[in-house]
Design a protein around this motif. Structure first.
Motif, PDB file in Angstrom:
ATOM      1  N   VAL A  67      11.840  10.262  75.395  1.00 38.99           N
ATOM      2  CA  VAL A  67      12.311  10.191  74.011  1.00 38.99           C
ATOM      3  C   VAL A  67      11.432  11.114  73.165  1.00 38.99           C
ATOM      4  O   VAL A  67      10.208  11.045  73.258  1.00 38.99           O
ATOM      5  N   PRO A  68      12.066  11.999  72.384  1.00 42.77           N
ATOM      6  CA  PRO A  68      11.267  12.913  71.554  1.00 42.77           C
ATOM      7  C   PRO A  68      10.253  12.130  70.714  1.00 42.77           C
ATOM      8  O   PRO A  68      10.612  11.143  70.063  1.00 42.77           O
ATOM      9  N   TRP A  69       9.016  12.569  70.746  1.00 46.21           N
ATOM     10  CA  TRP A  69       7.932  11.844  70.077  1.00 46.21           C
ATOM     11  C   TRP A  69       8.220  11.628  68.599  1.00 46.21           C
ATOM     12  O   TRP A  69       7.871  10.611  68.013  1.00 46.21           O
ATOM     13  N   GLN A  70       8.873  12.631  67.997  1.00 47.38           N
ATOM     14  CA  GLN A  70       9.154  12.557  66.561  1.00 47.38           C
ATOM     15  C   GLN A  70      10.040  11.375  66.183  1.00 47.38           C
ATOM     16  O   GLN A  70      10.130  11.006  65.012  1.00 47.38           O
ATOM     17  N   MET A  71      10.689  10.759  67.162  1.00 48.47           N
ATOM     18  CA  MET A  71      11.525   9.588  66.873  1.00 48.47           C
ATOM     19  C   MET A  71      10.704   8.306  66.766  1.00 48.47           C
ATOM     20  O   MET A  71      11.221   7.259  66.388  1.00 48.47           O
ATOM     21  N   LEU A  72       9.446   8.379  67.140  1.00 45.46           N
ATOM     22  CA  LEU A  72       8.596   7.196  67.130  1.00 45.46           C
ATOM     23  C   LEU A  72       7.856   7.048  65.807  1.00 45.46           C
ATOM     24  O   LEU A  72       7.341   8.022  65.264  1.00 45.46           O
ATOM     25  N   SER A  73       7.814   5.821  65.320  1.00 47.17           N
ATOM     26  CA  SER A  73       6.923   5.508  64.208  1.00 47.17           C
ATOM     27  C   SER A  73       5.919   4.489  64.717  1.00 47.17           C
ATOM     28  O   SER A  73       6.276   3.605  65.498  1.00 47.17           O
ATOM     29  N   TYR A  74       4.694   4.602  64.259  1.00 47.89           N
ATOM     30  CA  TYR A  74       3.721   3.609  64.679  1.00 47.89           C
ATOM     31  C   TYR A  74       3.694   2.479  63.662  1.00 47.89           C
ATOM     32  O   TYR A  74       3.641   2.706  62.460  1.00 47.89           O
ATOM     33  N   SER A  75       3.779   1.269  64.149  1.00 48.16           N
ATOM     34  CA  SER A  75       3.755   0.105  63.264  1.00 48.16           C
ATOM     35  C   SER A  75       2.483  -0.683  63.501  1.00 48.16           C
ATOM     36  O   SER A  75       2.277  -1.227  64.592  1.00 48.16           O
ATOM     37  N   THR A  76       1.643  -0.723  62.488  1.00 50.03           N
ATOM     38  CA  THR A  76       0.420  -1.524  62.639  1.00 50.03           C
ATOM     39  C   THR A  76       0.781  -3.004  62.680  1.00 50.03           C
ATOM     40  O   THR A  76       0.101  -3.792  63.319  1.00 50.03           O
ATOM     41  N   ASP A  77       1.872  -3.386  62.033  1.00 50.30           N
ATOM     42  CA  ASP A  77       2.316  -4.791  62.081  1.00 50.30           C
ATOM     43  C   ASP A  77       2.602  -5.217  63.519  1.00 50.30           C
ATOM     44  O   ASP A  77       2.183  -6.283  63.965  1.00 50.30           O
ATOM     45  N   HIS A  78       3.332  -4.379  64.223  1.00 48.29           N
ATOM     46  CA  HIS A  78       3.696  -4.724  65.600  1.00 48.29           C
ATOM     47  C   HIS A  78       2.616  -4.333  66.607  1.00 48.29           C
ATOM     48  O   HIS A  78       2.644  -4.790  67.747  1.00 48.29           O
ATOM     49  N   GLY A  79       1.726  -3.454  66.172  1.00 46.57           N
ATOM     50  CA  GLY A  79       0.761  -2.933  67.143  1.00 46.57           C
ATOM     51  C   GLY A  79       1.452  -2.132  68.227  1.00 46.57           C
ATOM     52  O   GLY A  79       1.087  -2.159  69.399  1.00 46.57           O
ATOM     53  N   GLY A  80       2.489  -1.422  67.820  1.00 43.47           N
ATOM     54  CA  GLY A  80       3.232  -0.621  68.790  1.00 43.47           C
ATOM     55  C   GLY A  80       4.143   0.350  68.068  1.00 43.47           C
ATOM     56  O   GLY A  80       4.067   0.495  66.845  1.00 43.47           O
ATOM     57  N   TYR A  81       4.990   0.990  68.833  1.00 42.01           N
ATOM     58  CA  TYR A  81       5.876   1.992  68.255  1.00 42.01           C
ATOM     59  C   TYR A  81       7.257   1.409  67.985  1.00 42.01           C
ATOM     60  O   TYR A  81       7.716   0.510  68.694  1.00 42.01           O
ATOM     61  N   VAL A  82       7.875   1.931  66.942  1.00 38.02           N
ATOM     62  CA  VAL A  82       9.223   1.514  66.568  1.00 38.02           C
ATOM     63  C   VAL A  82      10.135   2.730  66.703  1.00 38.02           C
ATOM     64  O   VAL A  82       9.772   3.831  66.292  1.00 38.02           O
ATOM     65  N   VAL A  83      11.283   2.529  67.334  1.00 35.72           N
ATOM     66  CA  VAL A  83      12.268   3.607  67.436  1.00 35.72           C
ATOM     67  C   VAL A  83      13.631   3.092  66.994  1.00 35.72           C
ATOM     68  O   VAL A  83      13.957   1.924  67.188  1.00 35.72           O
ATOM     69  N   ASP A  84      14.396   3.981  66.412  1.00 31.05           N
ATOM     70  CA  ASP A  84      15.741   3.637  65.968  1.00 31.05           C
ATOM     71  C   ASP A  84      16.698   3.853  67.141  1.00 31.05           C
ATOM     72  O   ASP A  84      17.467   4.816  67.165  1.00 31.05           O
ATOM     73  N   LEU A  85      16.613   2.962  68.104  1.00 29.32           N
ATOM     74  CA  LEU A  85      17.445   3.046  69.304  1.00 29.32           C
ATOM     75  C   LEU A  85      18.008   1.671  69.606  1.00 29.32           C
ATOM     76  O   LEU A  85      17.379   0.658  69.317  1.00 29.32           O
ATOM     77  N   ASP A  86      19.190   1.666  70.186  1.00 26.69           N
ATOM     78  CA  ASP A  86      19.748   0.396  70.638  1.00 26.69           C
ATOM     79  C   ASP A  86      20.439   0.611  71.978  1.00 26.69           C
ATOM     80  O   ASP A  86      20.462   1.729  72.511  1.00 26.69           O
ATOM     81  N   LYS A  87      20.999  -0.448  72.487  1.00 25.42           N
ATOM     82  CA  LYS A  87      21.587  -0.408  73.819  1.00 25.42           C
ATOM     83  C   LYS A  87      22.688   0.652  73.929  1.00 25.42           C
ATOM     84  O   LYS A  87      22.753   1.393  74.909  1.00 25.42           O
ATOM     85  N   ASP A  88      23.516   0.744  72.904  1.00 22.48           N
ATOM     86  CA  ASP A  88      24.603   1.728  72.928  1.00 22.48           C
ATOM     87  C   ASP A  88      24.045   3.148  73.058  1.00 22.48           C
ATOM     88  O   ASP A  88      24.551   3.965  73.821  1.00 22.48           O
ATOM     89  N   MET A  89      23.026   3.415  72.261  1.00 24.86           N
ATOM     90  CA  MET A  89      22.443   4.754  72.247  1.00 24.86           C
ATOM     91  C   MET A  89      21.768   5.065  73.579  1.00 24.86           C
ATOM     92  O   MET A  89      21.773   6.220  74.027  1.00 24.86           O
ATOM     93  N   LEU A  90      21.225   4.042  74.208  1.00 25.35           N
ATOM     94  CA  LEU A  90      20.489   4.282  75.448  1.00 25.35           C
ATOM     95  C   LEU A  90      21.387   4.358  76.675  1.00 25.35           C
ATOM     96  O   LEU A  90      20.992   4.855  77.723  1.00 25.35           O
TER      97      LEU A  90
END
Lengths: 120, 120
Positions: A67-90
């Motif tokens: 997944v292109p890195w630019q699609m990732l946002s880092y969330s300090t709340d989650h302590g992980g990365y957030v991506v705008d992806l869902d099952k359909d897209m994947l």
């Protein structure tokens, strides 16, 4: 050995070996999977792809999704990365099996960026 | 698991878990040590520091040296990174022991970049 080192995360930086294994969430905060490793430009040091696994989520747990890195946002709340992806897209997303690693050449980069609608 | 994946290197990209362990050479092609891991900006994905170990070279094999990524060149000839560093330069270089990881805050970044004469 890389993993004997405890340095892993500050407010701005994160250790490469901590990114590996970091959880990935969707926009609703649901855990999608995790980052297996990431592909870095050798010269610039810029991460170009996060290679993700979505174990169980799609029933194709063994596949790797670059997944292109630019699609990732880092969330300090989650302590992980957030991506705008869902099952359909994947469902039709570029993926590869363990012994079928892509060449990450221009044609492949184009294919992935076109799929996700981003600029490589 | 990150290390079950064989994808590791193409002409332009290298897997994060392959950078970890990659050899580092001086300008004469002598092996100085290796990259333990690297510190990545969580958001931009840009590698800021290569954390290196110089086992034996300085008699302080256990210490970690964060070296600004921009000082590294990738050499396909060597299959590793080349840095313009020698024993004299490393003698007083910023380093840390296993249980003394730096915060990588502004003050630390300034200290390292000033030492090596680069811009953070």
């Amino acid at each position: 050995m890389a993993h004997s080192l405890n340095t892993d995360e500050t407010s701005q930086l994160i250790a490469s070996n901590k990114v590996e294994g970091t959880a990935v969430f969707d926009m609703d905060g649901e855990r999608l999977g995790s980052i297996t490793n990431f592909m870095v430009d050798k010269r610039s040091g810029k991460a170009e792809y996060a290679v993700m696994q979505f174990g169980g989520f799609l029933g194709v747990g063994a596949d790797y999704y670059p997944v292109p890195w630019q699609m990732l946002s880092y969330s300090t709340d989650h302590g992980g990365y957030v991506v705008d992806l869902d099952k359909d897209m994947l469902e039709d997303a570029p993926r590869f099996a363990d012994d079928e690693e892509p060449a990450y050449d221009n044609s492949y980069n184009q294919q992935v960026s076109t799929y996700y609608g981003v600029t490589y």
